[in-house]
Motif scaffolding. Structure first.
Motif, PDB file in Angstrom:
ATOM      1  N   LEU A  76       2.019  72.057  93.828  1.00  0.00           N
ATOM      2  CA  LEU A  76       2.101  71.576  92.449  1.00  0.00           C
ATOM      3  C   LEU A  76       2.362  70.070  92.402  1.00  0.00           C
ATOM      4  CD1 LEU A  76       1.917  72.728  89.623  1.00  0.00           C
ATOM      5  CD2 LEU A  76       4.393  73.052  89.639  1.00  0.00           C
ATOM      6  N   ALA A  77       3.178  69.573  93.328  1.00  0.00           N
ATOM      7  CA  ALA A  77       3.452  68.139  93.378  1.00  0.00           C
ATOM      8  C   ALA A  77       2.186  67.354  93.740  1.00  0.00           C
ATOM      9  CB  ALA A  77       4.561  67.853  94.391  1.00  0.00           C
ATOM     10  N   PHE A  78       1.400  67.884  94.679  1.00  0.00           N
ATOM     11  CA  PHE A  78       0.143  67.221  95.042  1.00  0.00           C
ATOM     12  C   PHE A  78      -0.813  67.186  93.851  1.00  0.00           C
ATOM     13  CE2 PHE A  78       1.003  68.025  99.689  1.00  0.00           C
ATOM     14  CZ  PHE A  78       0.998  66.678 100.033  1.00  0.00           C
ATOM     15  N   ASN A 131       8.748  59.401 101.407  1.00  0.00           N
ATOM     16  CA  ASN A 131       8.978  60.182 100.184  1.00  0.00           C
ATOM     17  C   ASN A 131       7.718  60.814  99.609  1.00  0.00           C
ATOM     18  OD1 ASN A 131       7.685  58.081  98.834  1.00  0.00           O
ATOM     19  ND2 ASN A 131       9.614  57.036  98.424  1.00  0.00           N
ATOM     20  N   ASP A 132       6.771  61.186 100.488  1.00  0.00           N
ATOM     21  CA  ASP A 132       5.663  61.999 100.005  1.00  0.00           C
ATOM     22  C   ASP A 132       6.163  63.431  99.829  1.00  0.00           C
ATOM     23  OD1 ASP A 132       4.656  63.632 102.630  1.00  0.00           O
ATOM     24  OD2 ASP A 132       5.454  61.662 103.135  1.00  0.00           O
ATOM     25  N   PRO A 133       5.462  64.271  99.060  1.00  0.00           N
ATOM     26  CA  PRO A 133       5.979  65.620  98.752  1.00  0.00           C
ATOM     27  C   PRO A 133       6.309  66.447  99.987  1.00  0.00           C
ATOM     28  CG  PRO A 133       4.146  65.103  97.309  1.00  0.00           C
ATOM     29  CD  PRO A 133       4.222  63.978  98.310  1.00  0.00           C
ATOM     30  N   THR A 134       5.413  66.414 100.984  1.00  0.00           N
ATOM     31  CA  THR A 134       5.644  67.252 102.162  1.00  0.00           C
ATOM     32  C   THR A 134       6.875  66.800 102.937  1.00  0.00           C
ATOM     33  OG1 THR A 134       3.260  67.654 102.339  1.00  0.00           O
ATOM     34  CG2 THR A 134       4.600  68.159 104.262  1.00  0.00           C
ATOM     35  N   LYS A 136       0.378  60.413  97.506  1.00  0.00           N
ATOM     36  CA  LYS A 136       0.960  59.148  97.949  1.00  0.00           C
ATOM     37  C   LYS A 136       2.454  59.104  97.620  1.00  0.00           C
ATOM     38  CE  LYS A 136      -3.320  56.515  97.424  1.00  0.00           C
ATOM     39  NZ  LYS A 136      -3.987  55.383  96.739  1.00  0.00           N
ATOM     40  N   PRO A 137       3.226  58.363  98.420  1.00  0.00           N
ATOM     41  CA  PRO A 137       4.655  58.195  98.112  1.00  0.00           C
ATOM     42  C   PRO A 137       4.842  57.559  96.744  1.00  0.00           C
ATOM     43  CG  PRO A 137       4.188  57.493 100.354  1.00  0.00           C
ATOM     44  CD  PRO A 137       2.855  57.743  99.702  1.00  0.00           C
ATOM     45  N   GLN A 138       5.903  57.919  96.066  1.00  0.00           N
ATOM     46  CA  GLN A 138       6.161  57.447  94.712  1.00  0.00           C
ATOM     47  C   GLN A 138       7.101  56.231  94.724  1.00  0.00           C
ATOM     48  OE1 GLN A 138       4.740  58.944  91.770  1.00  0.00           O
ATOM     49  NE2 GLN A 138       3.477  59.678  93.484  1.00  0.00           N
ATOM     50  N   PRO A 139       6.989  55.361  93.685  1.00  0.00           N
ATOM     51  CA  PRO A 139       7.855  54.169  93.616  1.00  0.00           C
ATOM     52  C   PRO A 139       9.262  54.516  93.144  1.00  0.00           C
ATOM     53  CG  PRO A 139       6.409  54.226  91.713  1.00  0.00           C
ATOM     54  CD  PRO A 139       6.005  55.402  92.572  1.00  0.00           C
TER      55      PRO A 139
END
Length: 286
Positions: free
Chosen positions: A106-108, A210-213, A114-117
């Motif tokens: 779901l996050a993908f 900090n990517d979802p995985t 990509k990592p979030q700011p």
């Protein structure tokens, strides 16, 4: 090497907090919650979305993300307590694996790969030891791990709520016959651990991958730390998390050994599982 070990304390504090949550879940509601860090990850991603795309103040977005992490965990706890109340620990834990994969997917879909700011909640050094700088994030995560463990131990040992929780974990059927509300207490444990895990992930995420995985799979080193205490002892869970984080930080300082830091949690898990099974293996060998 020392600087690397101290730098690893920030991640170690996060592992310790998550390990304490895993230990509480195992002791009190008979679940190894593999979705522990995934709910935290999802809450943090929603907080970043609120702050970056909707202009919500960072502190308010972070608070909303922490509450969402607790709410997700509460919903999962309610489902487990309602429909899997009589299931064994393996079945209940397997349910959380499905939730882990669901939240990563779901996050993908919602936020990309990509990592979030992330906006750092704390930045800058706290103090210096022998020329080695210790960051504010490191101090806060280590302090949070110790405080959460001490608070949980005090609640379980000295309060009426703790007596009810221990009765529910050790004699669930007897506790329910005595009128202890099993489902609300179970959902409360899920909610509290969800809030704590999301708070810890929010503090450390800006300084980690900090990517979802990556954030969701923080449950692996946390499980290694909890396994040191047999998913029963909070003090060993904290110690395991801190030592594992420091070991990863120290290994990362060497070009030849840096890749080993990704495998350390798995090596620790295998070693501890073999050690706990040594008696059966030795008895069989005789």
């Amino acid at each position: 090497m020392l600087q690397g070990a101290l730098a690893g304390l920030a991640a170690g504090g996060l592992y310790a907090v998550l390990a304490v949550c895993l230990t509480l879940m195992s002791r009190l509601v008979r679940v190894v919650n593999f979705a522990q860090s995934a709910t935290g990850m999802f809450g943090c991603y929603v907080a970043v979305f609120l702050a970056v795309h909707l202009g919500v103040p960072s502190w308010l977005a972070t608070l909303a993300g922490i509450l969402l992490g607790g709410a997700l965990s509460a919903v999962l706890g309610w489902i487990v307590a309602t429909w899997l109340a009589e299931a064994d620990t393996g079945t209940r834990s397997a349910t959380t694996v499905a939730v882990l994969l669901l939240l990563i997917s779901l996050a993908f879909i919602l936020f990309g790969n990509k990592p979030q700011p992330f906006h750092p909640l704390l930045a800058g050094p706290a103090f210096t030891i022998g020329g080695v700088v210790v960051s504010q994030v490191t101090v806060l995560t280590v302090a949070l791990a110790v405080l959460v463990a001490l608070a949980c131990r005090a609640v379980l040992a000295r309060t009426a709520l703790g007596v009810r929780l221990r009765a529910l974990s050790e004699r669930p059927t007897t506790a329910e016959l005595l009128g202890i509300p099993a489902r609300p207490l179970s959902v409360g444990v899920w909610t509290a651990t969800g809030v704590i895990a999301t708070l810890a992930v929010s503090i450390v995420a800006p300084s980690q991958s900090n990517d979802p995985t990556s954030l969701a799979m923080l449950v692996v080193p946390a499980a290694a730390a909890a396994l040191l205490g047999g998913f029963r002892r909070l003090d060993l869970a904290v110690l395991g998390g801190l030592v594992l984080g420091m070991a990863q930080g120290a290994v990362a300082q060497s070009d030849r050994l840096s890749v080993l830091r990704y495998f350390l949690p798995f090596l620790v898990i295998v070693a501890l599982l073999l050690w706990t099974q040594r008696k059966e293996v030795w008895d069989a060998a005789r």
